[in-house]
Design a protein around this motif. Structure first.
Motif, PDB file in Angstrom:
ATOM      1  N   ALA A 107       0.823  -1.207   0.000  1.00 43.89           N
ATOM      2  CA  ALA A 107       0.000   0.000   0.000  1.00 43.89           C
ATOM      3  C   ALA A 107       0.862   1.264   0.000  1.00 43.89           C
ATOM      4  O   ALA A 107       0.549   2.244  -0.682  1.00 43.89           O
ATOM      5  N   THR A 108       1.960   1.249   0.754  1.00 41.55           N
ATOM      6  CA  THR A 108       2.833   2.423   0.829  1.00 41.55           C
ATOM      7  C   THR A 108       4.077   2.271  -0.041  1.00 41.55           C
ATOM      8  O   THR A 108       4.820   3.228  -0.209  1.00 41.55           O
ATOM      9  N   ARG A 109       4.291   1.054  -0.557  1.00 41.45           N
ATOM     10  CA  ARG A 109       5.483   0.716  -1.340  1.00 41.45           C
ATOM     11  C   ARG A 109       6.757   0.979  -0.530  1.00 41.45           C
ATOM     12  O   ARG A 109       7.750   1.471  -1.031  1.00 41.45           O
ATOM     13  N   GLU A 110       6.683   0.621   0.756  1.00 42.39           N
ATOM     14  CA  GLU A 110       7.811   0.784   1.677  1.00 42.39           C
ATOM     15  C   GLU A 110       8.018  -0.515   2.452  1.00 42.39           C
ATOM     16  O   GLU A 110       7.137  -1.371   2.498  1.00 42.39           O
ATOM     17  N   PHE A 111       9.183  -0.604   3.061  1.00 43.72           N
ATOM     18  CA  PHE A 111       9.480  -1.714   3.955  1.00 43.72           C
ATOM     19  C   PHE A 111       9.290  -1.234   5.388  1.00 43.72           C
ATOM     20  O   PHE A 111       9.725  -0.147   5.746  1.00 43.72           O
ATOM     21  N   VAL A 112       8.678  -2.064   6.206  1.00 41.82           N
ATOM     22  CA  VAL A 112       8.515  -1.784   7.625  1.00 41.82           C
ATOM     23  C   VAL A 112       9.544  -2.636   8.355  1.00 41.82           C
ATOM     24  O   VAL A 112       9.459  -3.870   8.356  1.00 41.82           O
ATOM     25  N   VAL A 113      10.537  -1.981   8.934  1.00 44.54           N
ATOM     26  CA  VAL A 113      11.583  -2.685   9.676  1.00 44.54           C
ATOM     27  C   VAL A 113      11.109  -2.813  11.118  1.00 44.54           C
ATOM     28  O   VAL A 113      10.708  -1.834  11.741  1.00 44.54           O
ATOM     29  N   HIS A 114      11.158  -4.053  11.624  1.00 42.24           N
ATOM     30  CA  HIS A 114      10.595  -4.330  12.948  1.00 42.24           C
ATOM     31  C   HIS A 114      11.569  -5.170  13.766  1.00 42.24           C
ATOM     32  O   HIS A 114      12.132  -6.144  13.272  1.00 42.24           O
ATOM     33  N   THR A 115      11.740  -4.765  15.017  1.00 38.37           N
ATOM     34  CA  THR A 115      12.531  -5.519  15.983  1.00 38.37           C
ATOM     35  C   THR A 115      11.533  -6.156  16.943  1.00 38.37           C
ATOM     36  O   THR A 115      11.053  -5.496  17.867  1.00 38.37           O
ATOM     37  N   PRO A 116      11.155  -7.428  16.712  1.00 39.06           N
ATOM     38  CA  PRO A 116      10.049  -8.024  17.459  1.00 39.06           C
ATOM     39  C   PRO A 116      10.334  -8.358  18.924  1.00 39.06           C
ATOM     40  O   PRO A 116       9.395  -8.478  19.715  1.00 39.06           O
ATOM     41  N   TYR A 117      11.601  -8.520  19.294  1.00 45.83           N
ATOM     42  CA  TYR A 117      11.971  -8.915  20.656  1.00 45.83           C
ATOM     43  C   TYR A 117      13.219  -8.136  21.066  1.00 45.83           C
ATOM     44  O   TYR A 117      14.003  -7.728  20.218  1.00 45.83           O
TER      45      TYR A 117
END
Length: 181
Positions: A107-117
């Protein structure tokens, strides 16, 4: 090691960045003049190694032509201070086991970088404490729910005033008050 001597010594990479090649790695050319780096403070070697070797090497070797065009000149002239974010608290430099994810959002044509823990927190990021404006972040690439393994992404960290961008942060270690991200 067999191969092209210029490639092995990084000469091709240096030429693409517009750097002048000298026989002694402790000398760089700044404003057209050779300068001995690290002579008074060896930590300068570390900063140069991260900027030109890790960050610049990732742009040159893992980036596309667009990345080369947009980022290599700033990396080379130091207007784009960079970092290398691979090591995680829980996995060290065992790259295949890293937990950080980069999920593509169509939808945004972006990557969502996530640190889950907490164990996925990036550690020992040279140049990040104060100077880094962009990082090469290693993460598990997720597209349409499918994990495509570890990939490197160029992630902006700070604005032009040096403030963290939304969603990016760091903390101070109480033992030495040096900023860590």
């Amino acid at each position: 090691i067999h191969g092209n001597r210029d490639f092995l010594l990084g000469h091709d990479y240096a030429r693409r960045c517009g750097m002048r090649i000298l026989p002694d790695p402790s000398i760089i050319v700044l404003d057209g003049e050779p300068v001995l780096i690290g002579h008074g403070d060896l930590s300068v070697f570390v900063k140069a190694g991260v900027q030109f070797g890790l960050f610049g090497g990732a742009i040159a070797n893992l980036g596309t032509e667009r990345h080369h065009r947009e980022y290599l000149p700033g990396m080379a002239d130091l207007s784009l201070p960079g970092c290398f974010a691979m090591t995680e608290t829980g996995h060290g430099s065992d790259v295949q086991s890293i937990l950080t994810t980069a999920t593509y959002d169509p939808a945004t044509r972006e990557f969502v970088v996530h640190t889950p823990y907490p164990q996925a927190r990036k550690e020992y990021i040279g140049n990040a404490a104060r100077d880094g404006r962009m990082a090469v972040v290693f993460a598990q690439l997720i597209v349409d729910g499918v994990n495509h393994g570890v990939h490197a992404l160029f992630v902006p960290l700070r604005d032009d005033e040096g403030e963290f961008l939304p969603g990016v942060g760091g903390h101070l270690l109480q033992s030495d008050r040096s900023p860590q991200t």
